[in-house]
Scaffold this motif. Structure first.
Motif, short mmCIF file in Angstrom:
data_model
loop_
_atom_site.label_atom_id
_atom_site.label_comp_id
_atom_site.label_asym_id
_atom_site.label_seq_id
_atom_site.Cartn_x
_atom_site.Cartn_y
_atom_site.Cartn_z
N ALA A 25 0.83 -1.21 0.00
CA ALA A 25 0.00 0.00 0.00
C ALA A 25 0.87 1.26 0.00
O ALA A 25 0.56 2.24 -0.66
N LEU A 26 1.98 1.23 0.74
CA LEU A 26 2.83 2.41 0.82
C LEU A 26 3.53 2.70 -0.49
O LEU A 26 4.00 3.80 -0.72
N ASP A 27 3.63 1.68 -1.38
CA ASP A 27 4.30 1.89 -2.66
C ASP A 27 3.42 2.61 -3.67
O ASP A 27 3.91 3.12 -4.66
N SER A 28 2.13 2.63 -3.46
CA SER A 28 1.24 3.26 -4.44
C SER A 28 1.33 4.78 -4.31
O SER A 28 1.63 5.32 -3.24
N SER A 29 1.04 5.46 -5.41
CA SER A 29 1.26 6.90 -5.45
C SER A 29 0.30 7.67 -4.56
O SER A 29 0.60 8.75 -4.09
N ASP A 30 -0.90 7.09 -4.30
CA ASP A 30 -1.88 7.85 -3.52
C ASP A 30 -1.79 7.56 -2.02
O ASP A 30 -2.57 8.07 -1.24
N ALA A 31 -0.83 6.70 -1.59
CA ALA A 31 -0.70 6.38 -0.17
C ALA A 31 0.16 7.44 0.51
O ALA A 31 1.23 7.77 0.04
N SER A 32 -0.32 7.96 1.63
CA SER A 32 0.41 8.99 2.35
C SER A 32 1.29 8.34 3.40
O SER A 32 0.95 7.32 3.98
N LEU A 33 2.44 8.96 3.65
CA LEU A 33 3.37 8.44 4.65
C LEU A 33 2.81 8.72 6.05
O LEU A 33 2.43 9.86 6.34
N PRO A 34 2.72 7.71 6.94
CA PRO A 34 2.23 7.97 8.30
C PRO A 34 3.14 8.98 8.99
O PRO A 34 4.36 8.99 8.79
N VAL A 35 2.54 9.79 9.84
CA VAL A 35 3.31 10.86 10.48
C VAL A 35 4.40 10.29 11.38
O VAL A 35 5.49 10.85 11.48
N ARG A 36 4.15 9.14 12.02
CA ARG A 36 5.18 8.58 12.91
C ARG A 36 6.39 8.11 12.09
O ARG A 36 7.53 8.20 12.55
N SER A 37 6.15 7.60 10.86
CA SER A 37 7.28 7.22 10.00
C SER A 37 8.07 8.45 9.58
O SER A 37 9.30 8.42 9.54
N PHE A 38 7.33 9.54 9.28
CA PHE A 38 8.00 10.79 8.89
C PHE A 38 8.89 11.29 10.02
O PHE A 38 10.05 11.67 9.81
N LEU A 39 8.35 11.28 11.24
CA LEU A 39 9.11 11.78 12.39
C LEU A 39 10.31 10.88 12.72
O LEU A 39 11.35 11.37 13.16
N SER A 40 10.16 9.57 12.48
CA SER A 40 11.26 8.66 12.79
C SER A 40 12.39 8.78 11.78
O SER A 40 13.53 8.42 12.07
N GLN A 41 12.08 9.30 10.58
CA GLN A 41 13.10 9.39 9.53
C GLN A 41 13.71 10.78 9.41
O GLN A 41 14.64 10.97 8.62
N MET A 42 13.19 11.74 10.17
CA MET A 42 13.73 13.11 10.11
C MET A 42 14.19 13.51 11.51
O MET A 42 13.60 13.09 12.52
N GLU A 43 15.24 14.32 11.57
CA GLU A 43 15.67 14.86 12.85
C GLU A 43 16.02 16.32 12.65
O GLU A 43 16.42 16.74 11.56
N CYS A 44 15.85 17.08 13.73
CA CYS A 44 16.03 18.53 13.65
C CYS A 44 17.03 18.95 14.71
O CYS A 44 16.86 18.64 15.90
N GLU A 45 18.07 19.62 14.28
CA GLU A 45 19.06 20.17 15.20
C GLU A 45 19.20 21.65 14.91
O GLU A 45 19.70 22.05 13.86
N GLY A 46 18.75 22.45 15.86
CA GLY A 46 18.76 23.91 15.65
C GLY A 46 17.83 24.28 14.51
O GLY A 46 16.65 23.94 14.50
N GLU A 47 18.37 24.98 13.53
CA GLU A 47 17.58 25.40 12.37
C GLU A 47 17.64 24.40 11.23
O GLU A 47 16.96 24.56 10.22
N GLU A 48 18.47 23.37 11.37
CA GLU A 48 18.70 22.44 10.26
C GLU A 48 17.92 21.15 10.46
O GLU A 48 17.87 20.58 11.55
N ILE A 49 17.27 20.70 9.37
CA ILE A 49 16.55 19.43 9.38
C ILE A 49 17.35 18.43 8.55
O ILE A 49 17.81 18.76 7.45
N ARG A 50 17.52 17.22 9.09
CA ARG A 50 18.29 16.19 8.38
C ARG A 50 17.45 14.93 8.27
O ARG A 50 16.58 14.65 9.10
N VAL A 51 17.75 14.15 7.23
CA VAL A 51 17.13 12.83 7.08
C VAL A 51 18.01 11.82 7.81
O VAL A 51 19.22 11.80 7.62
N VAL A 52 17.37 11.00 8.63
CA VAL A 52 18.12 10.00 9.39
C VAL A 52 18.53 8.87 8.45
O VAL A 52 17.69 8.35 7.71
#
Length: 1330
Positions: free
Chosen positions: A663-690
């Protein structure tokens, strides 16, 4: 962070254990039923009230009535057994009467792929040796390893068993009796052990190792160190602890015991304290001063204890089996002498005439003890003061254990003053089997901190000790892996342990953390429930987070909320915003920095997620602002060039095979917010992909860019939003390439995606920090190198090529702009970057062509396998032979015969010479679907070979195919066809140097081992062996072995021919295509072949001779010992390195050996002629059978056998089988016609004798002819034996022709010439009569 019951092990084969222990009772089931009824019919009149009626904790499970009933039918058997579990949980003993079962730990993989520990039966048998005795008590004592490298695991475990006869016996884990001792003639009631414990603080004396054995009127304690290495004090109904008195207690005791004139020593003596439970007194306290003599004691009723005298310990060496056999023999029939006990009175106790103590359990710190009695009470004793401090009621048949928990390394250690010592808490575990409940109580006056419903037939296993043999020196740096309390459920075989967090020992008034943990648990429960409305979830979670005081717990609560899959993003945003506002409103110094950073960073990420989601949901289409018409035309021109290959690749990779999509591979499936938060990190003003797995990057990239690639989202706005967040362009580029390369099938279906990719790449390139402004065009740009790296590593060949074409155009435009700004000239900028792109695109085109070929599905009926994927990087790292190796594997999967592959490659030559003539021939060949598929595969193979003219030259391809087939044959030797085809491929190699090298490698790597095994087997059996023997010794069946030997003959023949041709031809030069010149990796097969040493021709011929003999023996099932046909030199030369110089047979061979060889070859010819006769009578003759006579003649020359003898034998055998025409052909080659004439004369006589004398229906003319014959001829014919003829009924015309040939070859002066003339007349007369 609450009290929990964790499963850590499972017992297997419980049914087998039960059947073994209760064999005698299985035939009388009524006894078991009656016992079960008696067990369940208990009286609850004296239970008393239930003090703590609060609800059980959430951690406890519930058991339905149905489950309890089913468990009751099978589980109570364990209550009749003696059970003991090692504190290391790696050995369990279950015993009943005189039988016992030992279960040892094993690791296994469950269905989910996780490793789990199980206990399985390792030994079962009978333990008793005296008649009528039974097991009454068992303990398992792990013995510490004495090795320096040990880290706390036991060396082995000793099982100590007490018997009803008074014996104590010691066993190994495998049931071997180590030693036995009769310490008292009464039954052993209980065994207990004490082991070394590290003192928690100065002033606490070290605990001695000791084994305690309780009898009805005596207690025996054995010092562990003197018994064997380190067996330690076990204590069950008697608890023991060494104690040193303070000065006041010493004076008090001296005055009570010694009176007014008692003298007091300067230092208090060490004492052994013993506590016993039973009747009269209910609890008794004993003190024995440690002095020159061993402390021994006894008393009235059941509260009596005893130690052995020191004489026992001085003679302990005799226990260990070190006495000589002669010393032990006289004592075997007599019972050992039991040493007398020294009595000692009880000092004080707890008298209760009606109450009878049943069980005592000492706490790990030796300060408290739990006691059960026959009134269903559990009493908590203060060991130091000798008083009862607490009592629980309603616990009939209770089982007790202790859990000691250390304080975590937390706030107490971070105090500004000197660090405080870690605290320890004691928890009493009570299992009430009547109610099926397990409870955990805080001591001394603490509340109940855990309750679990566990079933009514479990056993609580508490060892009360750890490893034996540990001391203050050896324990440094050890981690003792021991469970304190285990609950064994016989209904399921599960072993569970109780885990209690330290904070549960603290009262609510003193610890805010306990309240915080309660709130955290409430939040966890709320998040687990699926039917909560988002508004309620938001308000509840918000109030809980604000109420939590401890920053670490608050952080844990926020993290669990953000990781919840059911919470909507708006809810998470609002809660995080409120929490951040509350933190800002507090005193800045009181705010935890980590919590504040977490709130602000997660809020920023949630805002980004919301913005991107809104942009994708607006439905606003992409508008191209970066792509110029000239660039679009250039891309379309490139696409038109590669379009046919792309189209064919898409056909082969799309709908032909079923595939799994998520389901996640299809174009209309949205990424769950918890997956988004687990894959991104923020340090100061900079956002990085984990950094994480590719699948996560693809999901995140799809969320950010897929709408832009399909044209459904505003591309420029998405890029601007991402740029404002401070994410580096390099990470955005990685995400874009990840989604493009991993969603290849969808990309190929959307034609406009290439244009949008170009726009996205251009937009990302123009971001700040992407392409450096100071970039020198004669150097490689890191930005574009990142794109190339992703493309060359990708297995998605088509998507990678499209990305490279687009990036090449974007890079070219970028370079042009930079050149104009720097040089301001109209000259086209030439740079190293564009050269790199040209090479990259060419490589990707080659890989796409190769991957398209590899995607061709194998024909039906062949064993299918997963399609291999290749990439530019994989081919470069695979060395120069990687490409040919890939195609060879494809040839094997396609099951292409060598001749068909040769036909395909001939089309390549035709296509290179005349490309136009190949098209009309295609239509003629497509007679069927198979031909059409073959033609399409041939076209693809030819196109790949044209792209790789050097790497896929015919010689290299045939060599790799040969090697692939021999490798596959080695995996499955029953498939003789694989080896046969490998040899056929080898024949097609034109270079003798490569042929020689490959055949040498084949022989040494795969063939010689099986070949020598086959030779030795036939030599041993003396004939063609049966199928079973072949499989046992050679690893293949008899038919497969015959085919194998035939292939060996051909391989050695190729080896000899290649060795002869090497001198005439120069070695080939191995070239590689220009764009693939950087290939690094293992040496190619052709390079290895050219490095091989030359072979010693006579030695190869020697092996060829043996292979031919073995093959003929197997083909015609002949009796022969092949190695016996050679002399000692010949035998020694076999199976040596073919390149080595060996001492070979020379000169004339021993006549005896020559006659053996001749006899064998004659039998081969006889066997072949027989098969030819069967072939004539059958449906048709075999194709390769006609080569055998010439092979035998060749072998005859090599084996020093006269070839004329072989030819004469062949002629006779052919006539014998009635194959006269073939015999006449061979007759011309015979040199000694006289001998042949004599042989054939006899054969003619046999034929005529059969016609005249031995036919069942003799005709009248034949009888008259017989009467007219000369007497000598008639007598000679009657002496003939026609039964020797293979085919007696031959037409008269053939016999007449044979007699004519006889007269031609016999000279007139021959002794039997006249007989031949008479035969001719007789045959002619017989023909006239017919």
């Amino acid at each position: 962070m609450s009290c929990c019951l964790l499963e850590f092990c499972r017992v297997q084969e419980l049914k087998a254990v039960r059947e073994f222990l209760f064999q005698n009772q299985q035939n009388n089931p009524s006894l078991g039923d009656k016992k079960t009824e008696n067990e369940l019919a208990w009286d609850d009149s004296d239970w008393g009230s239930w003090d703590n009626p609060e609800a059980k904790e959430d951690g406890s499970g519930t058991t339905t009535g149905v489950e309890e009933d089913s468990a009751a039918g099978s589980a109570p058997w364990l209550q009749d057994c003696v059970v003991s579990l090692s504190p290391c949980s790696d050995l369990m003993v279950v015993a009943k009467d005189h039988k016992a079962v030992f279960l040892s730990a094993k690791w296994r993989t469950d269905d989910g792929g996780r490793e789990e520990m199980t206990l399985a039966v390792s030994w079962s048998g009978t333990l008793s040796t005296e008649e009528g005795e039974s097991v009454s008590s068992v303990i398992c004592i792990p013995l510490a390893s004495q090795k320096r490298s040990s880290t706390g695991r036991p060396d082995w475990t000793c099982i100590v068993v007490g018997f009803s006869s008074g014996y104590v016996r010691f066993y190994t884990e495998s049931g071997v009796l180590l030693l036995a001792q009769l310490l008292n003639e009464d039954p052993v009631l209980r065994l207990k052990c004490r082991t070394y414990e590290i003192p928690r603080h100065p002033g606490v004396t070290e605990q001695h190792e000791e084994l305690s054995i309780l009898y009805p009127a005596a207690l025996v304690t054995i010092d562990g160190f003197s018994l064997f290495q380190s067996l330690r004090a076990c204590r069950n109904q008697v608890a023991r602890g060494i104690m040193t008195l303070c000065v006041f207690d010493q004076m008090k005791n001296a005055s009570i015991l010694g009176g007014f004139h008692a003298s007091v020593k300067g230092s208090p003596p060490a004492m052994s304290q013993y506590i016993t439970v039973g009747g009269g007194p209910y609890t008794g306290f004993y003190y024995a001063i440690e002095g020159s003599s061993q402390p021994l004691l006894s008393h009235v009723a059941l509260a009596v204890a005893s130690k052995l005298t020191s004489a026992l310990f001085s003679a302990a060496s005799g226990w260990l089996g070190w006495k000589k056999q002669s010393e032990e023999e006289p004592t075997q029939k007599q019972k050992p002498k039991v040493e007398p006990a020294t009595p000692m009175a009880v000092r004080f106790g707890l008298p209760d005439s009606r109450r009878h103590g049943e069980f005592i359990c000492l706490s790990p710190c030796n300060t408290l003890a739990g006691v059960t009695d026959d009134f269903g009470r559990v009493t908590l004793l203060d060991v130091g003061r000798g008083i009862a401090i607490r009592m629980w009621k309603g616990y009939r048949d209770a089982q007790l254990g202790w859990v000691q928990v250390s304080e975590g390394r937390g706030e107490r250690e971070s105090s500004p003053s000197a660090p405080l010592p870690r605290r320890h808490a004691q928890f009493l575990v009570i299992y009430a089997p009547r109610r099926g409940i397990l409870e955990v109580w805080g001591t001394q006056q603490g509340p109940r901190v855990g309750a679990f419903t566990v079933g009514k037939h479990c056993r609580l296993l508490y060892a009360g000790y750890r490893l034996m043999g540990v001391n203050s020196v050896t324990s440094q740096g050890w981690l003792l892996h021991t469970q304190q309390v285990c609950l064994f459920d016989p209904a399921t075989g599960v072993l569970r342990t109780v885990t209690v967090p330290f904070h549960l020992a603290l009262s609510d008034k003193k610890s805010e953390r306990a309240k915080d943990m309660h709130l955290l648990k409430r939040l966890t429960t709320l998040l687990k429930s699926r039917e909560v409305e988002p508004d309620i979830l938001e308000s509840e979670a918000q109030s809980v987070l604000l109420d939590i005081k401890h920053p670490a717990v608050k952080k844990q609560a926020l993290e669990s909320l953000l990781a919840n899959k059911n919470a909507p993003v708006s809810c998470l945003t609002n809660i995080t915003r409120v929490l951040l506002a509350s933190l800002k409103g507090q005193d800045p110094e009181a705010v935890d920095e980590g919590l504040f950073q977490l709130c602000s960073s997660q809020l920023k990420l949630l805002q980004l997620y919301t913005d991107i989601q809104q942009l994708h949901s607006t439905g606003e289409a992409t508008t191209d602002t970066h792509t110029e018409p000239t660039e679009v035309a250039g891309i379309e021109e490139e696409l038109a060039r590669v379009s046919p290959t792309l189209q064919r690749y898409a056909e082969l990779t799309s709908g032909s095979r079923p595939s799994v999509s998520f389901a996640l591979d299809s174009s209309d499936a949205s990424l769950p917010v918890r997956s988004f938060l687990s894959q991104m990190e923020c340090e100061g003003e900079e956002i990085r992909v984990v950094p994480g797995p590719n699948a996560d990057w693809t999901q995140l990239g799809s969320f950010l860019f897929w709408g832009c690639l399909t044209g459904e989202s505003p591309l420029q706005k998405v890029c601007n939003t991402l740029q404002k967040t401070g994410i580096s362009p390099q990470q955005l580029l990685s995400l874009l390439l990840s989604v493009w390369l991993h969603r290849e099938k969808e990309v190929l279906k959307k034609t406009e995606a290439v244009r949008h990719l170009h726009t996205l790449l251009t937009a990302l390139s123009s971001m700040k920090g992407a392409v450096e402004e100071s970039w020198d065009m004669q150097c490689v740009s890191p930005w574009w190198q990142q794109v190339r790296s992703a493309c060359v590593q990708s297995h998605s060949s088509a998507a990678a090529l499209l990305a490279a074409i687009v990036a090449h155009r974007a890079a070219k435009a970028n370079i042009t702009i930079l050149a104009e700004t720097k040089f301001q000239s109209e000259w086209e900028a030439v740079s190293l970057e564009l050269e790199q792109w040209a090479v990259c695109v060419r490589q990707l085109e080659d890989v796409l062509s190769l991957q398209t070929l590899l995607c061709v599905p194998p024909p039906q009926g062949t064993p299918g396998s997963a399609t291999p994927h290749c990439s530019v990087k994989a081919l470069l790292e695979g060395g120069r032979g990687g490409i040919a190796d890939s195609v060879a594997k494809w040839v094997f999967r396609q099951d292409l015969a060598p001749e068909r592959l040769k036909d395909m490659l001939q089309r390549r030559g035709e296509a290179e010479s005349t490309e136009q003539s190949s098209q009309p021939e295609q239509g003629k060949g497509e007679k069927s679907q198979e031909d059409a598929a073959f033609n399409r595969a041939a076209e693809l193979l030819v196109s790949v070979c044209q792209r790789f003219p050097d790497s896929l030259s015919p010689d290299l391809l045939f060599a790799h195919c040969c090697w692939e087939y021999v490798v596959q044959w080695n995996k499955d030797p029953e498939e003789g066809r694989y080896l046969s085809w490998a040899v056929e491929h080898l024949k097609l190699v034109s270079s003798p140097h490569i042929q020689l090298g490959i055949s040498s490698m084949m022989w040494n790597t795969f063939i010689v081992k099986c070949f020598s095994a086959a030779a030795f087997l036939i030599e041993k059996v003396g004939k063609a062996p049966k199928d079973r023997l072949c499989r046992r010794d050679v690893g293949m069946g008899d038919c497969a072995m015959t085919a194998f030997l035939g292939s060996c003959v051909q391989l050695l023949q190729i080896l000899m021919e290649a060795d002869s041709g090497v001198e005439e031809v120069t070695p080939p030069e191995l070239c590689v295509e220009e764009v693939w010149g950087e290939a690094e990796g293992p040496a190619s097969l052709a390079e290895l072949a050219l490095e091989q040493k030359g072979v010693h021709y006579p030695l190869v011929q020697h092996h060829y001779l043996l292979a031919s003999l073995l093959h003929t023996a197997m083909t015609f099932s002949l009796r022969v010992k092949p190695l016996s046909l050679f002399d000692s030199k010949g035998k020694n030369a076999f199976f040596r390195e073919l390149s080595s110089i060996q001492l070979m047979p020379s000169g004339d061979m021993d006549p005896g050996l020559v006659s053996l060889r001749q006899e064998f070859l004659l039998r081969v010819l006889t066997g072949w002629v027989t098969t030819q006769r069967e072939a004539v009578e059958g449906p048709g003759s075999g194709s390769g059978d006609k080569t055998w006579p010439s092979l035998c003649l060749d072998l005859g020359l090599l084996l020093q056998v006269n070839p004329d003898i072989l030819r004469r034998h062949l002629v006779c055998e052919l006539y014998n089988q009635g194959l006269d025409p073939r015999a006449e052909q061979v007759m011309f080659e015979v040199e000694d016609k006289d001998v042949l004439g004599s042989q054939l004369l006899v054969l003619t006589g046999q034929r005529l004798s059969y016609s005249l004398l031995h036919t069942q229906t003799q005709t009248r003319p034949a009888m008259e002819l017989l009467a007219r014959l000369p007497p000598t001829l008639c007598t000679w014919l009657k002496a003939m034996d026609p039964s020797e003829l293979g085919c007696p009924s031959v037409p008269l015309s053939q016999t007449s022709r044979l007699v004519s040939r006889l007269i031609e070859i016999l000279p007139e002066n021959h002794g039997q010439y006249s007989l031949a003339l008479h035969l001719l007349e007789a045959v002619e007369d017989l023909q006239r009569e017919d």
